[in-house]
Design a protein around this motif. Structure first.
Motif, mmCIF file in Angstrom:
data_model
loop_
_atom_site.group_PDB
_atom_site.id
_atom_site.type_symbol
_atom_site.label_atom_id
_atom_site.label_comp_id
_atom_site.label_asym_id
_atom_site.label_seq_id
_atom_site.Cartn_x
_atom_site.Cartn_y
_atom_site.Cartn_z
ATOM 1 N N SER A 27 0.958 -1.106 0.101
ATOM 2 C CA SER A 27 0.326 -0.210 -0.002
ATOM 3 C C SER A 27 0.892 1.009 -0.086
ATOM 4 O O SER A 27 0.262 2.194 0.319
ATOM 5 C CB SER A 27 -1.260 0.011 1.424
ATOM 6 O OG SER A 27 -0.406 -0.307 2.383
ATOM 7 N N GLN A 28 2.242 0.948 0.219
ATOM 8 C CA GLN A 28 2.855 2.204 0.971
ATOM 9 C C GLN A 28 4.148 2.248 -0.699
ATOM 10 O O GLN A 28 5.117 3.446 -1.060
ATOM 11 C CB GLN A 28 3.478 1.765 1.890
ATOM 12 C CG GLN A 28 2.957 2.062 2.626
ATOM 13 C CD GLN A 28 3.740 2.417 3.975
ATOM 14 O OE1 GLN A 28 4.282 3.387 4.407
ATOM 15 N NE2 GLN A 28 2.247 2.422 5.491
ATOM 16 N N GLU A 79 3.817 2.706 -3.955
ATOM 17 C CA GLU A 79 4.027 3.597 -4.640
ATOM 18 C C GLU A 79 4.674 4.960 -4.578
ATOM 19 O O GLU A 79 4.928 5.889 -5.074
ATOM 20 C CB GLU A 79 2.115 4.187 -5.322
ATOM 21 C CG GLU A 79 2.680 4.508 -6.731
ATOM 22 C CD GLU A 79 0.567 4.416 -7.327
ATOM 23 O OE1 GLU A 79 0.684 4.763 -8.173
ATOM 24 O OE2 GLU A 79 -0.447 3.933 -6.814
ATOM 25 N N GLN A 99 1.396 -10.843 -5.206
ATOM 26 C CA GLN A 99 1.659 -9.290 -5.334
ATOM 27 C C GLN A 99 2.783 -9.346 -6.237
ATOM 28 O O GLN A 99 2.700 -7.279 -6.822
ATOM 29 C CB GLN A 99 1.732 -7.841 -4.324
ATOM 30 C CG GLN A 99 0.365 -8.876 -2.751
ATOM 31 C CD GLN A 99 0.606 -7.877 -1.913
ATOM 32 O OE1 GLN A 99 1.788 -7.856 -1.542
ATOM 33 N NE2 GLN A 99 -0.398 -7.586 -1.317
ATOM 34 N N GLN A 146 0.729 -6.573 -8.828
ATOM 35 C CA GLN A 146 0.266 -5.400 -9.469
ATOM 36 C C GLN A 146 1.684 -4.405 -8.884
ATOM 37 O O GLN A 146 1.757 -3.270 -9.097
ATOM 38 C CB GLN A 146 -0.202 -5.755 -7.524
ATOM 39 C CG GLN A 146 -0.692 -3.940 -6.721
ATOM 40 C CD GLN A 146 -1.777 -4.502 -5.837
ATOM 41 O OE1 GLN A 146 -1.724 -5.188 -4.908
ATOM 42 N NE2 GLN A 146 -2.249 -3.294 -4.834
#
Length: 100
Positions: free
Chosen positions: A40-41, A43, A61, A64
């Motif tokens: 989630s961090q 990017e 993942q 992604q």
């Protein structure tokens, strides 16, 4: 200075691996910056890193992360044995070989 991103779930075991990798880098005389973050961090630092390594527990993942990184740097999964044994030296060597 090269920057390595380790992608993990919660970060507890991965932070231990970061410490082992930092120890191995000191022994080798290599200046390196290692971050351990959940996907989630990712990017927020994607444009600053030289290689991304995923913990085996988040290997699913990878697509992604590949999308976030967009081919800019190598994205690989950490060997399950090296991760389980917290073999910071082997993981560091893998990261450095991917950077070069």
């Amino acid at each position: 200075m090269k920057k390595i991103l380790l992608v993990c779930a919660a970060g507890m075991s991965t932070s231990l691996l970061v410490n082992k990798m930092n120890d191995a880098a000191k022994e080798k005389g290599v200046e390196i910056d290692i971050l351990a973050l959940p996907i989630s961090q990712c990017e927020s630092v994607a444009s600053e890193v030289d290689v991304v390594l995923l913990g085996p527990q988040v290997r699913y993942q990878k697509p992604q992360v590949d999308t976030i990184i967009d081919g800019r740097v190598p994205v690989e999964i950490i060997d399950m044995r090296d991760y389980g044994m917290m073999n910071g030296k082997a993981v560091l060597e893998k990261a450095l070989s991917l950077i070069e």
